[in-house]
Structure formats: structure tokens, C-alpha cells
Design an enzyme around this catalytic site. Structure first.
Site, PDB file in Angstrom:
ATOM      1  N   ARG A 163       4.094 -13.437   0.733  1.00  0.00           N
ATOM      2  CA  ARG A 163       3.753 -13.022  -0.621  1.00  0.00           C
ATOM      3  C   ARG A 163       3.741 -11.518  -0.810  1.00  0.00           C
ATOM      4  O   ARG A 163       4.290 -11.000  -1.791  1.00  0.00           O
ATOM      5  CB  ARG A 163       2.362 -13.565  -1.018  1.00  0.00           C
ATOM      6  CG  ARG A 163       2.364 -14.984  -1.484  1.00  0.00           C
ATOM      7  CD  ARG A 163       1.042 -15.634  -1.186  1.00  0.00           C
ATOM      8  NE  ARG A 163       0.906 -15.756   0.248  1.00  0.00           N
ATOM      9  CZ  ARG A 163       1.428 -16.781   0.952  1.00  0.00           C
ATOM     10  NH1 ARG A 163       2.027 -17.757   0.337  1.00  0.00           N
ATOM     11  NH2 ARG A 163       1.325 -16.821   2.268  1.00  0.00           N
ATOM     12  N   THR A 164       3.076 -10.804   0.086  1.00  0.00           N
ATOM     13  CA  THR A 164       2.889  -9.378  -0.179  1.00  0.00           C
ATOM     14  C   THR A 164       4.234  -8.654  -0.201  1.00  0.00           C
ATOM     15  O   THR A 164       4.527  -7.904  -1.139  1.00  0.00           O
ATOM     16  CB  THR A 164       1.951  -8.757   0.874  1.00  0.00           C
ATOM     17  OG1 THR A 164       0.727  -9.493   0.873  1.00  0.00           O
ATOM     18  CG2 THR A 164       1.646  -7.305   0.547  1.00  0.00           C
TER      19      THR A 164
ATOM     20  N   HIS B 295      -7.038  -4.781   2.552  1.00  0.00           N
ATOM     21  CA  HIS B 295      -5.856  -5.315   1.858  1.00  0.00           C
ATOM     22  C   HIS B 295      -6.083  -5.019   0.376  1.00  0.00           C
ATOM     23  O   HIS B 295      -6.324  -5.929  -0.431  1.00  0.00           O
ATOM     24  CB  HIS B 295      -5.724  -6.817   2.123  1.00  0.00           C
ATOM     25  CG  HIS B 295      -4.361  -7.372   1.846  1.00  0.00           C
ATOM     26  ND1 HIS B 295      -3.382  -6.688   1.140  1.00  0.00           N
ATOM     27  CD2 HIS B 295      -3.808  -8.578   2.171  1.00  0.00           C
ATOM     28  CE1 HIS B 295      -2.303  -7.443   1.065  1.00  0.00           C
ATOM     29  NE2 HIS B 295      -2.526  -8.579   1.679  1.00  0.00           N
TER      30      HIS B 295
ATOM     31  N   ARG C 192       2.593  -2.611   6.118  1.00  0.00           N
ATOM     32  CA  ARG C 192       1.644  -3.574   6.711  1.00  0.00           C
ATOM     33  C   ARG C 192       1.683  -3.381   8.215  1.00  0.00           C
ATOM     34  O   ARG C 192       2.753  -3.326   8.825  1.00  0.00           O
ATOM     35  CB  ARG C 192       2.020  -5.006   6.368  1.00  0.00           C
ATOM     36  CG  ARG C 192       1.236  -6.010   7.226  1.00  0.00           C
ATOM     37  CD  ARG C 192       1.350  -7.402   6.736  1.00  0.00           C
ATOM     38  NE  ARG C 192       0.653  -7.567   5.462  1.00  0.00           N
ATOM     39  CZ  ARG C 192       0.477  -8.731   4.852  1.00  0.00           C
ATOM     40  NH1 ARG C 192       0.938  -9.836   5.402  1.00  0.00           N
ATOM     41  NH2 ARG C 192      -0.163  -8.803   3.703  1.00  0.00           N
TER      42      ARG C 192
ATOM     43  N   LYS D  53      10.731   1.261  20.199  1.00  0.00           N
ATOM     44  CA  LYS D  53      11.094   2.273  21.197  1.00  0.00           C
ATOM     45  C   LYS D  53       9.951   3.248  21.446  1.00  0.00           C
ATOM     46  O   LYS D  53      10.097   4.200  22.199  1.00  0.00           O
ATOM     47  CB  LYS D  53      12.315   3.056  20.713  1.00  0.00           C
ATOM     48  CG  LYS D  53      13.550   2.218  20.458  1.00  0.00           C
ATOM     49  CD  LYS D  53      14.671   3.118  19.927  1.00  0.00           C
ATOM     50  CE  LYS D  53      15.892   2.302  19.549  1.00  0.00           C
ATOM     51  NZ  LYS D  53      16.897   3.137  18.837  1.00  0.00           N
TER      52      LYS D  53
HETATM   53  N1  ASP Z   1      -2.123 -13.057   3.369  1.00  0.00           N
HETATM   54  C1  ASP Z   1      -3.457 -12.543   3.571  1.00  0.00           C
HETATM   55  C2  ASP Z   1      -3.423 -11.336   4.486  1.00  0.00           C
HETATM   56  O1  ASP Z   1      -2.357 -10.857   4.825  1.00  0.00           O
HETATM   57  C3  ASP Z   1      -4.408 -13.590   4.032  1.00  0.00           C
HETATM   58  C4  ASP Z   1      -4.115 -14.240   5.374  1.00  0.00           C
HETATM   59  O2  ASP Z   1      -3.158 -13.882   6.053  1.00  0.00           O
HETATM   60  O3  ASP Z   1      -4.892 -15.134   5.734  1.00  0.00           O
HETATM   61  O4  ASP Z   1      -4.475 -10.844   4.841  1.00  0.00           O
END
Ligand code: ASP
Length: 310
Positions: A54-55, A133, A105, A84
């Protein structure tokens, strides 16, 4: 508002939230009719060192819905020069010359802040370890507003892994900016919310209780926010197994839920919500995920339109 980076929820005051959410509604209207061209000359780079559906895709969708372009390193831990031994600072110094905004991320807390320390373009924290987040918390609160018609005066149950879950951690901190919110934290022993978040809630006069029985809580809240036990962050398989599968929202439990309450989950779910309740109008988690596009469109627009004023 002046938005330079999106690194943590503590950077947002209530007036910022009102502004972002109003802008997200404008973005939703744009998305409804297709796309817009306002970021046609901009490029978003997504650097993801941890799995995501999703993100990352909603950031990329958001950028493209505003006419922008996307370059992406989706398994950066394995396929970027991090493999590397390159530092995030060096990676960002390179990627900033290929793009106008970078979403990161990473499994390590503080990575986005470290990147922002050297970056000349805006950095978006798309999840850093178990810590933050912020864009998830923003879309969560936007969803609460959209579903309940208010972001003040509501009760929310945060259920599951509040120790390692960055989504409930960031959301709880963001709730210091709303009025009259009551939080019931429902966890098994061992994965309770960290003390620094509880201290922040106390300092902001946010009422909270600690519980372990979900069935005793569902009828008392406006929002049931389920979370996944974060297997990848547990020190050992035994500790994970001891708490996994403890809570499942199923049709029987739902009978206690008020008609005007909603169910949320940052997703992915791995058993916390029975698929049999997906068709229930109170199941808001897919609408919540869709709202991520509108909120991320708003953030990208605010970040990139502020650049010329810096
Ligand atoms: N998608 C959310 C996160 O990246 C929740 C999860 O992974 O449980 O934190």
C-alpha cells in the site's frame, strides 16, 4: 503551511492536520475525475528497504495522479548499493540529483531523519522500523474524520501489537492533537505500548486505559483499530508465537459493536479480521487504504509547492 519534510507525527500541530485533511479532500475530488498536471515537472523516488504494498504503490499512484513521474527501488536492501555497504546518506545524495522528493522505508529507526540531514529535497518517512509511520497516521486520522464526521470526541481501541507496530504508535502520538479522544489499548502482556508514547498522552491529557480482553471493549468505542503482530521485529520465534493469534475480530464479536462504529486496520491482516466481516458497512479498512492515495497526494503537493518558497 510550510512543509519541508514528513519525518514524524510530532512535527504536526492541529492546524496542520486541518490543512492537510482539507487538501486531501481537494485531492480526492481530483482523483475522482482522473488526474491533474500540477506536478508534471517533478519526479518522486521511492527507496524501500522493507516490503510494502500500500505505502509504496499509493505514493506512486498519488504522484502520477498529479502528473508527476516516479523512479523506484522497491527491494533496495537487496538490489540497491546498500547491498554493497553504501550509507543512506550517500544514497540520498545521489538519488536527490535524480528526483525532487524521496520516500524512504527502512528497518532502522531514524533513517529518514538521517536522510533529511543531508538531503536538499523533501524526505518522506514511509516507515522506519518500529518507530514511526507518519503518513499512515495521517491517513488513519483522515479516515476517522471521513467516517465519523469528526476527529474530536471519539473513543478508539488500539488492538494487538502496540510494542512493535509503528502504525498504532504513530497514530497514538497523533491523537495528542485532537480533543476529547479516549484510547483503550488492548494487548497481551509483553507487547504493550511503549512508555514514551504513554508519557506523551499523559502530557497532552489524552485519556487511555490498558486492557487485554477485546470482547469487553468492542461495544465501548467508535473505532476498533486492529493491527498485525509484527513477526519480523520479534527477537525470537517463541516470543512471537506466544502472542500471535490472540485477537480475531469475527462475526460473533461484531455483534457487540455499535452500528455507527468502524473497524480499521493498516493492513496487511494475517488473521486479525475474519474475511466474513468485509462486507459489513462498518468495515472501513479498504476505504482507509484508498484514502492513503488522497492524503499522499496532499503531502506531495504541499511539499513540492513549498520548495520555491524556501
Ligand atoms: N503496513 C503497516 C506498516 O508498514 C502495518 C503492518 O505492516 O503491519 O507498518
Amino acid at each position: 503551511m510550510q512543509l519541508k519534510h514528513v519525518l514524524e507525527v510530532d512535527q504536526f500541530r492541529r492546524s496542520d492536520l486541518d490543512h492537510i485533511f482539507a487538501h486531501a479532500l481537494t485531492m480526492r475530488a481530483i482523483a475522482k475525475h482522473g488526474t491533474d498536471n500540477r506536478l508534471h515537472d517533478k519526479i518522486l523516488a521511492t527507496l524501500f528497504y522493507e516490503p510494502s504494498t500500500r505505502t509504496r504503490l499509493s505514493f506512486e499512484s498519488a504522484m502520477q495522479r498529479l502528473g508527476g513521474q516516479v523512479i523506484s527501488s522497491e527491494m533496495a536492501a537487496e538490489t540497491s548499493s546498500a547491498a554493497k555497504g553504501e550509507t543512506i546518506q550517500d544514497t540520498v545524495r545521489i538519488v536527490e540529483s535524480y528526483s525532487d522528493v524521496i520516500a524512504i522505508r527502512h528497518p532502522d529507526a531514524g533513517t529518514s531523519a538521517a536522510a533529511a540531514g543531508v538531503a536538499s529535497v523533501p524526505i518522506l518517512n514511509a516507515g522506519d522500523g518500529a518507530r514511526e509511520h507518519p503518513t499512515q497516521a495521517l491517513l488513519d486520522l483522515f479516515t476517522i474524520g471521513d467516517e465519523l464526521g469528526r476527529i474530536d470526541d471519539f473513543a478508539i481501541a488500539l488492538v494487538g501489537d502496540l510494542r512493535y507496530g509503528r502504525a498504532p504508535r504513530s497514530l497514538a502520538k497523533l491523537l495528542t492533537q485532537v480533543n476529547g479522544c479516549r484510547i483503550i489499548m488492548v494487548t497481551p502482556p509483553g507487547i504493550e505500548m511503549a512508555q514514551d508514547v504513554l508519557d506523551a498522552l499523559i502530557a497532552s491529557d489524552v485519556a487511555f486505559e490498558l486492557e487485554s480482553d477485546l470482547s469487553a471493549v468492542v461495544g465501548r468505542v467508535d473505532v476498533v483499530y486492529m493491527t498485525r503482530v509484527q513477526k519480523e521485529r520479534f527477537p525470537s520465534e517463541e516470543e512471537y508465537s506466544a502472542v500471535q493469534g490472540r485477537y480475531q475480530l469475527d462475526p460473533a464479536l461484531l455483534e457487540g459493536l455499535r452500528d455507527d462504529a468502524i473497524i480499521m486496520h493498516p493492513l496487511p491482516r494475517v488473521g486479525e479480521i475474519h474475511p466474513g466481516i468485509d462486507a459489513d458497512p462498518r468495515a472501513a479498512y479498504f476505504r482507509q487504504a484508498r484514502n492513503g492515495v488522497f492524503v499522499r497526494m496532499a503531502l506531495l503537493d504541499l511539499l513540492l509547492n513549498n520548495q520555491s518558497q524556501d
